[in-house]
Write an enzyme that holds these catalytic residues in place. Structure first.
Site, PDB file in Angstrom:
ATOM      1  N   ASN A  46     -49.464 -52.903  13.505  1.00 31.92           N
ATOM      2  CA  ASN A  46     -50.853 -53.356  13.630  1.00 31.92           C
ATOM      3  C   ASN A  46     -50.944 -54.769  13.073  1.00 31.92           C
ATOM      4  O   ASN A  46     -51.089 -54.979  11.863  1.00 31.92           O
ATOM      5  CB  ASN A  46     -51.788 -52.405  12.884  1.00 31.92           C
ATOM      6  N   GLU A  47     -50.824 -55.735  13.960  1.00 32.06           N
ATOM      7  CA  GLU A  47     -50.787 -57.142  13.573  1.00 32.06           C
ATOM      8  C   GLU A  47     -52.186 -57.655  13.231  1.00 32.06           C
ATOM      9  O   GLU A  47     -53.188 -56.971  13.496  1.00 32.06           O
ATOM     10  CB  GLU A  47     -50.189 -57.970  14.727  1.00 32.06           C
ATOM     11  N   PRO A  48     -52.265 -58.845  12.616  1.00 30.24           N
ATOM     12  CA  PRO A  48     -53.584 -59.436  12.339  1.00 30.24           C
ATOM     13  C   PRO A  48     -54.474 -59.417  13.570  1.00 30.24           C
ATOM     14  O   PRO A  48     -54.040 -59.739  14.683  1.00 30.24           O
ATOM     15  CB  PRO A  48     -53.225 -60.864  11.918  1.00 30.24           C
TER      16      PRO A  48
END
Length: 641
Positions: free
Chosen positions: A174-176
């Protein structure tokens, strides 16, 4: 948000590690001295949960992570299965993520990782293992993610979720920018995430750009969450996740809203937390000498004032009135701390002959010392302490260099092919032909054959001998240890064994050194630098009762990635502009590592540039604190064994 620590598991962590809830912290966290101790505690919690569920006749639903952080947790679970009878027959697992596209048999796949580290060694039922499929057809990917999410929900959600954290603050993949309520989905990987994975894939160009990941909402629905973080390269993001505001830019901050989350940290990963970095801002302190120096250096840097110009008001305005109460006045304290820093500076790393060494970092006697410089890879010696190396040789000490690993995996195939083809021009033979043929037909996932690994190791040996000869060292004082743990032909290394330790012990026994220099990098508990340091520490523990060890001092240097903080430095070696250039030329002998280096990380500068910039910055910090101005400084911390 008030942290809930009423859960019995959290209380167990509180008793085992260091926990102090402060107004700055929004997530319960526990700090351990080592990742090994912390991993054991986490494994014990998981085992306790499994047994509790077994006693109730219920399945135990675990969310599992990959990466280097959970490896020791999995090793301890395997040990408990084999030695204590811990059964996984009632366990159902869901892995957080997988690269996409990715074949499950690829050694870089998380499917391969989980079976290698856990599933192949326990009695879990194969049908209870769930890992995202990195080869699902693109037109079926959306439905696959929905089905994965629904399967988790069909079990009533996750009982326990194990997490790591990336430097972007990602959990899972879950990236920025990930949404609070996101579910299992495909995602495009952040550049920093791909950079951090580059070493495992032998270059960033080979790292997939997409992945499948559980969502933030899926993770937050777990009844219990434990996040692991080891090493100082995680310290900054850990501080932001625990003490910062909730933001999609740092997905781990969403865990502040979870009622039963614990961050399990080693000391290095906790260094930026307020209670660790500046404890005087949190509570009353027991002012040890090292804490006084740390506080004074911090205040000097905060106010951009030399130490000797700090005033009583500066201390009182910045939460340090208690320190002045002990010391009397800023004037007295400033002089004491200034002198302590000044005494770390010496142009004689082996000790200055016929000098009063009361306030010097090293002993004056014996005048000529036997010295071993341990270098994890065949270039760490000149990159990290090339100026000091040069000074030790120039000053007539009996200097030995010990390269702990061959470093063969860091030589590119293109570089190897160049050397093989040159060798073939001089004396064609079947072995060289085999190497050339192999390198020209090698596939991305192939493991180097023994002949290629030997060639790559010889390339690095030749470069090392070039550099050490340039610095005036005799060839017989250069030792290639080729520690067995490293010689796997893959990024994944073996475990340290008595064979590794015995090799180091034999060298120390033979030389009986007065000084040992070693790489003190503590970032990754499974990284080569850290493993090499652990091997040395284990050897020192075996040898510590030998009479000659009473005269042996150990100095730790840092690699190309980090430097000791000013207050941590016990010996600072100034370098002249000419010596900076000489160090640069020594590094240039390692030509295979100079251009397009394979394990560069997220720093595009070449290693020689990083080293010079770091040495200049250390010198600038000393100058800003009010000390003499030098072109560059190499720094060392003494290790007491």
């Amino acid at each position: 948000m008030k942290v809930d620590i009423t859960d019995y598991k959290s209380i167990a962590y509180r008793e085992a590690g260091k926990f102090e809830e402060t107004r700055f912290e929004k997530i319960h966290n526990v700090i351990f001295e080592s990742s090994l101790e912390a991993s054991t505690i986490v494994a014990q919690e998981i085992a306790s949960l499994i047994r509790d569920k077994q006693s109730q006749g219920l399945p135990c639903i675990l969310g599992l992570a990959t990466g280097s952080s959970p490896i020791k947790v999995y090793e301890e679970l395997v040990r408990m299965h084999k030695e204590e009878g811990l059964s996984f027959s009632n366990v159902v697992t869901f892995n957080l993520d997988e690269y996409f596209p990715m074949d499950k048999h690829n050694i870089q796949s998380y499917h391969y990782f989980m079976h290698e580290h856990l599933f192949n060694h326990i009695d879990i039922l194969s049908e209870n293992i769930n890992i995202p499929d990195g080869k699902v057809p693109t037109d079926e990917l959306y439905q696959f993610c929905i089905d994965y999410e629904m399967k988790i929900k069909s079990y009533g959600g996750l009982d326990f979720q194990l997490l790591g954290i990336g430097r972007t603050g990602h959990i899972g993949f879950n990236e920025p920018g990930s949404h609070l309520n996101s579910g299992t989905r495909s995602i495009t990987l952040d550049h920093i995430t791909r950079v951090d994975a580059a070493s495992s894939f032998l270059g960033i160009d080979n790292v997939p750009r997409k992945a499948i990941t559980m969502g933030i909402g899926t993770i937050k629905s777990a009844k219990r969450i434990v996040l692991l973080a080891w090493g100082n390269n995680k310290a900054q993001i850990i501080q932001q996740a625990i003490e910062g505001e909730i933001t999609a830019n740092i997905p781990a901050t969403y865990l502040q809203e979870h009622h039963n989350t614990t961050f399990v940290l080693d000391h290095e990963a906790a260094l930026e937390l307020t209670r660790v970095k500046t404890p005087w801002l949190v509570t009353s302190c027991l002012w040890t000498n090292i804490l006084k120096l740390k506080a004074v250096v911090w205040l000097s840097e905060l106010l951009n004032k030399p130490i000797l110009k700090l005033t009583d008001k500066d201390y009182n305005d910045n939460g340090m009135s208690g320190l002045l109460t002990e010391e009397g006045t800023a004037y007295d304290l400033n002089i004491k701390m200034f002198n302590q820093l000044q005494h770390t500076i010496t142009g004689w790393p082996g000790g200055k002959p016929n000098a009063d060494d009361t306030y010097r970092p090293e002993r004056a006697t014996p005048e000529k010392k036997r010295i071993i410089i341990f270098s994890p890879h065949p270039d760490d010696d000149v990159i990290s302490m090339g100026g000091t190396f040069d000074r030790l040789v120039e000053q007539g000490h009996d200097v030995h260099v010990a390269y702990q690993t061959s470093g063969n995996i860091a030589v590119s195939d293109e570089e190897s092919l160049k050397f093989a083809e040159i060798a073939n021009l001089f004396e064609p033979n079947a072995e060289i032909d085999k190497i050339i043929s192999y390198l020209k037909t090698k596939r991305e996932s192939d493991i180097d054959c023994l002949e290629v690994r030997n060639l790559k190791g010889k390339i690095r040996r030749g470069e090392s001998l070039g550099a050490t000869r340039y610095l005036g060292l005799k060839d017989e004082n250069v030792h290639f240890l080729d520690l067995p743990f490293y010689e796997t032909g893959t990024i994944k290394k073996g475990h340290l064994t008595s064979a590794d330790i015995n090799i180091i012990c034999d060298l120390i026994e033979r030389i009986k050194p007065h000084q040992i220099y070693a790489a003190g990098d503590l970032a990754d508990p499974h990284g080569t630098h850290r493993v090499c340091l652990n091997a040395l520490f284990m050897a020192l523990d075996e040898l510590k009762l030998k009479p000659y060890m009473n005269d042996c001092w150990v100095w730790l240097y840092r690699g190309a990635w980090h430097e000791w903080e000013s207050y941590e430095i016990d010996m600072a070696i100034p370098m002249s502009p000419d010596q900076v250039l000489k160090k640069r030329h020594a590094i240039f002998y390692h030509q295979s590592q100079k251009d397009g280096v394979m394990f560069q990380g997220d720093d595009s500068r070449e290693f020689w540039v990083r080293a010079e910039d770091r040495n200049r910055l250390t010198a600038k910090k000393y100058n800003d604190l009010g000390l003499a101005e030098y072109a560059a400084i190499e720094a060392f911390k003494r290790y007491h064994f």
